[in-house]
Design an enzyme around this catalytic site. Structure first.
Site: not given
Length: 299
Positions: A69, A132
């Site tokens: 992010y 992830h």
């Protein structure tokens, strides 16, 4: 699959569902994760920092971020500001982050990745670290999961888990003796992936829904079952959908920078949907599945 296998609907006169999910798996035994967290993708910089500090002041106790992010530094600044202001202590907060494919590998590689995440966040420990994406083309997710589970056993992190792992990926972990405590996957009213969810639960993993309210431009109020439940309960369509997640047994990490909406998203424990309302929202599933499939996408 029948609706009953997805959730146990709560009659409107019963006690609201618990506010935490208990994470249990390899190296993890009974870590409590708040059911509603603040999602932070794609917030950056001051917007991310302010959204996090504001959310913690409102009452959030779970913040979800990730290496990819690019906002872990800002998220950490928001956490530090709230702690410095006396809003909460660090041990009252649950922080989730995630590692990318370049940090998949052996214990040394993964430990270095976790230590980097801690430095960027400005924290001494992190509560949950997720793989992830499995990145099957790289084929190091099994080794990475083992490494994270060892860090959890050592106490360097409180818990580990996975994100975007299909039942087939979890099958492989199980074949090696690993049980993931949690799998964060895309689940919303129109993209429910019920077979995927069933497979995750069959492995004993909790489910956290990302994009829990669907796409940003989706009008939840235009979905008749959601609108009807909102009218009956006097809640917003987003609150109804988040309550649906809770009663379905999931956690959820909705993103918002608006203080009123943040407060609404957190206020979903004091009402309940009926079995009929739950079934009607279940029936909204289009069968399309996630927008990005982990066999075709990853980072």
């Amino acid at each position: 699959m029948s609706t009953d296998s997805r959730h146990t609907a709560i009659p409107v006169d019963e006690t609201p569902v618990p506010e935490t999910l208990t994470l249990t798996g390899t190296g993890v035994d009974g870590v409590e994760m708040p059911r509603i967290g603040l999602g932070t993708w794609p917030l950056r910089g001051a917007e991310a920092r302010d959204a996090v500090e504001q959310a913690l002041r409102i009452g959030y106790r779970h913040v979800d971020t990730a290496q990819n992010y690019g906002n872990e530094d800002a998220v950490g600044e928001g956490i530090a500001a709230a702690i410095h202001a006396g809003v909460l202590d660090r041990d009252q907060l649950f922080v989730t982050t995630k590692v990318n494919r370049e940090h998949h590998g052996d214990a040394r590689t993964v430990r270095a990745a976790v230590e980097c995440r801690l430095r960027v966040l400005g924290l001494e420990h992190v509560d949950l670290v997720l793989v992830h994406w499995p990145n099957p083309d790289q084929d190091r997710y099994l080794e990475t999961a083992w490494s994270l589970s060892e860090l959890a056993e050592d106490g360097r992190i409180r818990a580990w888990g996975v994100s975007n792992f299909t039942p087939a990926h979890l099958d492989r972990l199980a074949g090696a003796g690993l049980r993931a405590p949690v799998d964060q996957i895309e689940v919303g009213p129109l993209r429910q992936s019920p077979a995927w969810q069933e497979g995750v639960r069959a492995h004993g993993a909790a489910i956290t829904a990302y994009s829990p309210l669907g796409r940003a431009d989706q009008d939840l109020g235009a979905l008749e079952p959601v609108a009807a439940a909102a009218a009956r309960t006097g809640r917003t369509p987003a609150q109804v959908v988040l309550r649906w997640h809770l009663q379905s047994g999931r956690a959820a990490v909705p993103k918002s920078v608006d203080p009123a909406r943040q407060a609404q998203n957190l206020d979903v424990f004091s009402f309940a949907l009926t079995a009929e309302e739950m079934a009607a929202i279940d029936a909204l599933d289009t069968g399309e599945g996630p927008r990005r499939h982990p066999d075709e996408f990853g980072h």
